[in-house]
Design a protein around this motif. Sequence first.
Motif, PDB file in Angstrom:
ATOM      1  N   ASP A 204       0.844  -1.192   0.000  1.00 40.19           N
ATOM      2  CA  ASP A 204       0.000   0.000   0.000  1.00 40.19           C
ATOM      3  C   ASP A 204       0.880   1.243   0.000  1.00 40.19           C
ATOM      4  OD1 ASP A 204      -2.313  -1.465   0.009  1.00 40.19           O
ATOM      5  OD2 ASP A 204      -2.582  -1.381   2.182  1.00 40.19           O
ATOM      6  N   CYS A 205       0.417   2.257  -0.714  1.00 35.76           N
ATOM      7  CA  CYS A 205       1.269   3.424  -0.932  1.00 35.76           C
ATOM      8  C   CYS A 205       0.442   4.698  -0.839  1.00 35.76           C
ATOM      9  CB  CYS A 205       1.926   3.318  -2.308  1.00 35.76           C
ATOM     10  SG  CYS A 205       3.147   4.560  -2.650  1.00 35.76           S
ATOM     11  N   HIS A 206       0.868   5.642   0.015  1.00 30.42           N
ATOM     12  CA  HIS A 206       0.266   6.977   0.037  1.00 30.42           C
ATOM     13  C   HIS A 206       0.551   7.656  -1.294  1.00 30.42           C
ATOM     14  CE1 HIS A 206      -0.785  10.994   1.455  1.00 30.42           C
ATOM     15  NE2 HIS A 206       0.381  11.421   1.018  1.00 30.42           N
ATOM     16  N   ASP A 207      -0.457   8.261  -1.905  1.00 29.56           N
ATOM     17  CA  ASP A 207      -0.286   8.804  -3.252  1.00 29.56           C
ATOM     18  C   ASP A 207      -1.211   9.993  -3.458  1.00 29.56           C
ATOM     19  OD1 ASP A 207       0.203   9.184  -5.952  1.00 29.56           O
ATOM     20  OD2 ASP A 207      -1.077   7.528  -6.597  1.00 29.56           O
ATOM     21  N   PRO A 208      -0.660  11.150  -3.859  1.00 37.03           N
ATOM     22  CA  PRO A 208       0.774  11.445  -3.964  1.00 37.03           C
ATOM     23  C   PRO A 208       1.296  12.049  -2.672  1.00 37.03           C
ATOM     24  CG  PRO A 208      -0.464  13.272  -4.873  1.00 37.03           C
ATOM     25  CD  PRO A 208      -1.491  12.256  -4.388  1.00 37.03           C
ATOM     26  N   GLN A 209       2.610  12.127  -2.550  1.00 35.33           N
ATOM     27  CA  GLN A 209       3.219  12.797  -1.415  1.00 35.33           C
ATOM     28  C   GLN A 209       3.315  14.290  -1.719  1.00 35.33           C
ATOM     29  OE1 GLN A 209       4.348  12.047   1.873  1.00 35.33           O
ATOM     30  NE2 GLN A 209       4.270  14.260   1.689  1.00 35.33           N
ATOM     31  N   ASP A 210       2.526  15.088  -1.004  1.00 38.43           N
ATOM     32  CA  ASP A 210       2.566  16.533  -1.208  1.00 38.43           C
ATOM     33  C   ASP A 210       3.923  17.094  -0.792  1.00 38.43           C
ATOM     34  OD1 ASP A 210      -0.072  16.495  -2.052  1.00 38.43           O
ATOM     35  OD2 ASP A 210      -0.864  16.872  -0.042  1.00 38.43           O
ATOM     36  N   GLY A 211       4.349  18.116  -1.502  1.00 35.25           N
ATOM     37  CA  GLY A 211       5.557  18.830  -1.124  1.00 35.25           C
ATOM     38  C   GLY A 211       6.824  18.352  -1.793  1.00 35.25           C
ATOM     39  N   ILE A 212       6.756  17.221  -2.527  1.00 32.21           N
ATOM     40  CA  ILE A 212       7.926  16.707  -3.245  1.00 32.21           C
ATOM     41  C   ILE A 212       7.500  16.336  -4.664  1.00 32.21           C
ATOM     42  CG2 ILE A 212       9.881  15.117  -3.236  1.00 32.21           C
ATOM     43  CD1 ILE A 212       9.265  14.367  -0.389  1.00 32.21           C
ATOM     44  N   ASP A 213       8.308  16.752  -5.629  1.00 36.37           N
ATOM     45  CA  ASP A 213       8.128  16.328  -7.021  1.00 36.37           C
ATOM     46  C   ASP A 213       9.377  15.589  -7.481  1.00 36.37           C
ATOM     47  OD1 ASP A 213       5.536  17.576  -7.797  1.00 36.37           O
ATOM     48  OD2 ASP A 213       6.605  19.421  -7.320  1.00 36.37           O
ATOM     49  N   LEU A 214       9.191  14.735  -8.463  1.00 39.30           N
ATOM     50  CA  LEU A 214      10.305  14.038  -9.092  1.00 39.30           C
ATOM     51  C   LEU A 214      10.580  14.724 -10.424  1.00 39.30           C
ATOM     52  CD1 LEU A 214      11.968  11.253  -8.621  1.00 39.30           C
ATOM     53  CD2 LEU A 214      10.545  10.446 -10.510  1.00 39.30           C
ATOM     54  N   ALA A 215      11.582  15.598 -10.453  1.00 43.84           N
ATOM     55  CA  ALA A 215      11.921  16.326 -11.672  1.00 43.84           C
ATOM     56  C   ALA A 215      12.659  15.386 -12.612  1.00 43.84           C
ATOM     57  CB  ALA A 215      12.779  17.542 -11.332  1.00 43.84           C
ATOM     58  N   HIS A 216      12.036  15.088 -13.742  1.00 44.99           N
ATOM     59  CA  HIS A 216      12.590  14.116 -14.679  1.00 44.99           C
ATOM     60  C   HIS A 216      13.170  14.854 -15.875  1.00 44.99           C
ATOM     61  CE1 HIS A 216      11.982   9.959 -16.802  1.00 44.99           C
ATOM     62  NE2 HIS A 216      13.248  10.356 -16.762  1.00 44.99           N
ATOM     63  N   VAL A 217      14.474  14.720 -16.042  1.00 45.96           N
ATOM     64  CA  VAL A 217      15.168  15.352 -17.168  1.00 45.96           C
ATOM     65  C   VAL A 217      15.277  14.310 -18.283  1.00 45.96           C
ATOM     66  CG1 VAL A 217      17.239  16.610 -17.871  1.00 45.96           C
ATOM     67  CG2 VAL A 217      16.413  16.802 -15.523  1.00 45.96           C
ATOM     68  N   HIS A 218      14.157  14.071 -18.938  1.00 38.99           N
ATOM     69  CA  HIS A 218      14.066  12.973 -19.905  1.00 38.99           C
ATOM     70  C   HIS A 218      14.631  13.354 -21.270  1.00 38.99           C
ATOM     71  CE1 HIS A 218      12.411   9.276 -21.624  1.00 38.99           C
ATOM     72  NE2 HIS A 218      11.888  10.000 -22.603  1.00 38.99           N
ATOM     73  N   ALA A 219      14.572  14.633 -21.610  1.00 34.90           N
ATOM     74  CA  ALA A 219      15.013  15.071 -22.941  1.00 34.90           C
ATOM     75  C   ALA A 219      15.610  16.468 -22.829  1.00 34.90           C
ATOM     76  CB  ALA A 219      13.840  15.056 -23.915  1.00 34.90           C
ATOM     77  N   LYS A 220      16.903  16.544 -22.536  1.00 32.69           N
ATOM     78  CA  LYS A 220      17.548  17.852 -22.375  1.00 32.69           C
ATOM     79  C   LYS A 220      17.474  18.676 -23.649  1.00 32.69           C
ATOM     80  CE  LYS A 220      21.054  16.157 -19.115  1.00 32.69           C
ATOM     81  NZ  LYS A 220      22.518  15.941 -18.930  1.00 32.69           N
ATOM     82  N   THR A 221      17.778  18.037 -24.767  1.00 35.23           N
ATOM     83  CA  THR A 221      17.778  18.684 -26.078  1.00 35.23           C
ATOM     84  C   THR A 221      17.304  17.676 -27.118  1.00 35.23           C
ATOM     85  OG1 THR A 221      20.039  17.992 -26.612  1.00 35.23           O
ATOM     86  CG2 THR A 221      19.788  20.086 -25.422  1.00 35.23           C
ATOM     87  N   TRP A 222      17.001  18.193 -28.306  1.00 40.68           N
ATOM     88  CA  TRP A 222      16.668  17.301 -29.410  1.00 40.68           C
ATOM     89  C   TRP A 222      17.804  16.323 -29.673  1.00 40.68           C
ATOM     90  CZ3 TRP A 222      13.812  14.765 -32.738  1.00 40.68           C
ATOM     91  CH2 TRP A 222      14.365  14.320 -33.944  1.00 40.68           C
ATOM     92  N   GLU A 223      19.040  16.815 -29.644  1.00 37.11           N
ATOM     93  CA  GLU A 223      20.186  15.965 -29.927  1.00 37.11           C
ATOM     94  C   GLU A 223      20.300  14.836 -28.902  1.00 37.11           C
ATOM     95  OE1 GLU A 223      20.537  19.683 -32.031  1.00 37.11           O
ATOM     96  OE2 GLU A 223      20.281  19.300 -29.873  1.00 37.11           O
ATOM     97  N   ASP A 224      20.116  15.166 -27.639  1.00 34.54           N
ATOM     98  CA  ASP A 224      20.161  14.141 -26.593  1.00 34.54           C
ATOM     99  C   ASP A 224      19.038  13.124 -26.784  1.00 34.54           C
ATOM    100  OD1 ASP A 224      22.379  15.164 -25.341  1.00 34.54           O
ATOM    101  OD2 ASP A 224      21.257  16.229 -23.788  1.00 34.54           O
ATOM    102  N   TRP A 225      17.858  13.638 -27.104  1.00 32.17           N
ATOM    103  CA  TRP A 225      16.698  12.751 -27.207  1.00 32.17           C
ATOM    104  C   TRP A 225      16.832  11.795 -28.386  1.00 32.17           C
ATOM    105  CZ3 TRP A 225      12.556  12.077 -30.728  1.00 32.17           C
ATOM    106  CH2 TRP A 225      11.528  11.257 -30.243  1.00 32.17           C
TER     107      TRP A 225
END
Length: 314
Positions: A202-223
Motif C-alpha cells: 500500500d502506498c500513500h499517493d501522492p506525497q505533497d511537497g515533493i516532485d520528481l523532476a525528470h530530465v528525460h530530454a535535455k535537447t533534441w540531440e540528446d533525445w
Amino acid sequence: MTDVTWGIASTILAPTRDILQFAAYHLAAGAHRIYIYLDAPNPQAFEFLDAHPKIRVITCDDKYWKQRKRDRPDMHQVRQTANATHAYNRRAEVDWLIHMDADEFLVADRPVAEILAERPADPHATRIRPMEQLSGNPSAFKGFIPSGPDRARITADLYPTYGAHVKGGFLSHLAGKVFVRTGLPKINIRIHNVFQDGEMLDCHDPQDGIDLAHVHAKTWEDWIAAYRYRVTKGSYRSELGPNKPYEKGGLSMHDLFTQIEQDAGEAGLCAFFDEVCADSPALRKRLADHGLLHEAKLDLVSHLGQHFPDYTGV
C-alpha cells in the motif's frame, strides 16, 4: 530539525559528470546515504564516489553478479530492481529509501526529511509523482496531470496534434517513484512500485511537497541519440501498454513512434518533439493556463563543485 534519514538507490550507466551531478544534487538536498550501482565499470566515477562518506558505490561487473549467485540480467530494468532490492536489504543506514534514475531529481518545498517525518506509520510507502523538463530550458517543467476524466481533455489542449496519443503529455512514466520505510521483511523493489511477500505494498499517493523532476530530454540531440535504444529496450519498447485501450483508439509510445517514422521519418519525430517536448512561449503559456508550468532551479553545476571540488571533467 528531525532525526529521520533518507537515501537513494540507483543503477547508473552514464558519463562521470552526470553521475556525480546526480549524487551531488541529492547530497545537497539532504540525502544521508546514496547507494550507486555502476552498471558498467567506470574507474573515474568510482574513485570520486567511493571517497565520499555518504556514498556507497558498487561496480556491477562479472564478479559482482557471481557474488549475487546469478547471471547478469539482460534487461537493465531487471538489473535496476535487483540492485534496488539489494540496497534495501543491506544493514539499514536510513529510515526511508527510494529507487531513482540518474536523470531524476527530488524537488521539495522544504527539507525532504521533514516531509517524511510527518508520514504516519501506515502505509509504509509514499509515491513521488513526476514532472517532466521542457527541452532546452533546465528550469521549466510540465506538471503531472492526475488521472481522471479531465486528463485526456487537458492533454489534448496542451498538445493539439499528438495529445490524444501521449498519456498525460509525458514521454516517460507518470507513475513516479516510491519512498519505502526500511526494515520491513520480504521486500522487493520494482521500478515504480514496492512489493512485500509478493503483494504490492500500500502506498500513500501522492506525497505533497515533493516532485520528481525528470530530465528525460535535455535537447533534441540528446533525445534522438537515446531514441533508438528507448524504442527497442527502454521506455518506448513494444511491450509497454497503450495510453488507452486499443479498441478505443489507443496507441503505445512504441506504436506512435513507429507510425510517425513510417509516415515522415526523422522529420516527423522532430515535429513531434517540437510540439510535446521543446520549450516554447506557446507551450509555456498553455501549461501556465492549466496551472501545470513549474519552475525548479536544479543548479547541478553548483552542487557538483560543492561536493566534488576536485572533479574538473567536462
